[in-house]
Enzyme design. Structure first.
Site, short mmCIF file in Angstrom:
data_model
loop_
_atom_site.label_atom_id
_atom_site.label_comp_id
_atom_site.label_asym_id
_atom_site.label_seq_id
_atom_site.Cartn_x
_atom_site.Cartn_y
_atom_site.Cartn_z
CG ASP A 1 -2.22 1.00 1.31
OD1 ASP A 1 -2.40 1.27 0.06
OD2 ASP A 1 -2.78 1.41 2.31
CD GLU B 1 -9.58 5.78 -3.69
OE1 GLU B 1 -10.53 5.80 -3.25
OE2 GLU B 1 -8.60 5.01 -3.44
CE LYS C 1 -8.20 1.84 -3.30
NZ LYS C 1 -6.93 2.24 -2.46
CB THR D 1 -11.36 1.36 -1.39
OG1 THR D 1 -10.25 1.46 -0.39
CG2 THR D 1 -11.85 2.51 -2.21
#
Length: 318
Positions: A16, A95, A132, A156
């Site tokens: 991450d 994302e 995401k 998420t």
């Protein structure tokens, strides 16, 4: 073997981080990024060149100032993702702007833009990208549509069982239940008399989802995320995937104590529910969990703030 290598024998380990240099050090299978991590990376002097490249890209593609800023930030996201993909065998998660979390159509359009940039600017197949999206009802519907176009999605900011169930019913590729943020909420409310991995509400949330998915033969991958300590990670060894910060990866790598596989697939003796959650059922079930309501809203707001800060950095350098 150190604990990181042992964990890799049970679970696909994901890093991450938006820092490309971390990838070589820990050799993860996949990587996840988010607006906060992208913001952190672009503030590092070593990535100044990516900022300049992205601004040049935005000027080249034209449009008004607002559109140029958006194009530059999207370019930063994809540039970092493309560089990470050169270091790993699996997926990178990129994302969608969290400010679109309540707009299905705009989330789909942004996902298409990100995928097109990967494919056209870097020659990266969509098969290696996870889009995401926050696990709102609107984004779950966007993911359902995108999955039919072979665009895999990572849902998420997942805190409630209703979010997990709706994602599975939409055939989402992967979910990221947030272990640490659930723990943070219970701790802040003084709802934990003592702590151990057996009464950790974040860990138990993932275990519940894992058991439900496996018993009902859902294909959606479960990737535990947002860890606060190594105990939380090791309590979920055997989970499909775990995405872990570089700091916690380093602790795992420094410890040689033996670990065991805590999660194992169950026999498929259960049938999937006949009736899927309707929008109203989803919203009511999610609303019954105050922790999930608070943490989802908080996460979307924070990612939105970090996206705005990234745009401010781009604008200052125009």
């Amino acid at each position: 073997m150190n604990q990181l290598d042992q964990l890799k024998s049970y679970t696909k380990v994901v890093i991450d981080s938006g820092d490309i240099e971390n990838i070589d050090e820990y050799r993860p299978h996949d990587a996840t990024t988010n607006p906060s991590l992208i913001l952190k990376a672009i503030n590092m002097r070593k990535y100044n060149y990516l900022l300049k490249e992205s601004i040049n890209y935005a000027h080249k593609n034209g449009g008004n100032k607002k559109q140029k800023i958006i194009n530059a930030t999207d370019k930063i996201l994809v540039s970092i993702g493309a560089k990470i993909l050169q270091k790993i065998p699996g997926f990178v998660s990129s994302e969608v702007d969290s400010r679109l979390s309540f707009n299905t159509e705009e989330s789909i359009l942004k996902a298409h833009k990100i995928i097109n940039m990967y494919e056209q600017e870097y020659g990266v197949s969509r098969s290696r990208i996870l889009i995401k999206l926050a696990a709102t009802w609107e984004c779950i519907q966007a993911a359902k549509f995108l999955e039919k176009e072979d665009i895999k999605c990572n849902l998420t900011l997942l805190f409630s069982f209703s979010q997990a169930r709706a994602c599975a019913e939409a055939n989402v590729f992967l979910i990221s239940p947030f272990v640490g943020r659930i723990y943070d909420w219970y701790k802040s409310k003084n709802l934990l008399d003592s702590y151990d991995e057996f009464n950790d509400p974040g860990v138990n949330s993932v275990k519940k989802i894992y058991k439900y998915y496996k018993k009902n033969s859902y294909n959606t991958i479960i990737m535990g995320a947002s860890f606060r300590n190594v105990k939380q990670i090791l309590s979920l060894s055997g989970c499909d995937r775990l995405t872990i910060s570089p700091e916690l990866l380093n602790i795992l790598r420094s410890n040689n104590d033996p670990i065991s596989c805590e999660l194992k697939e169950h026999s498929n003796n259960y049938k999937k529910p006949i009736d899927k959650l309707s929008e109203s059922e989803f919203r009511w079930m999610h609303n019954q969990d105050p922790m999930a309501v608070e943490k989802l809203s908080e996460g979307i707001r924070q990612f939105g703030i970090d996206q705005s800060l990234l745009e401010e950095i781009v604008e200052k350098n125009f």
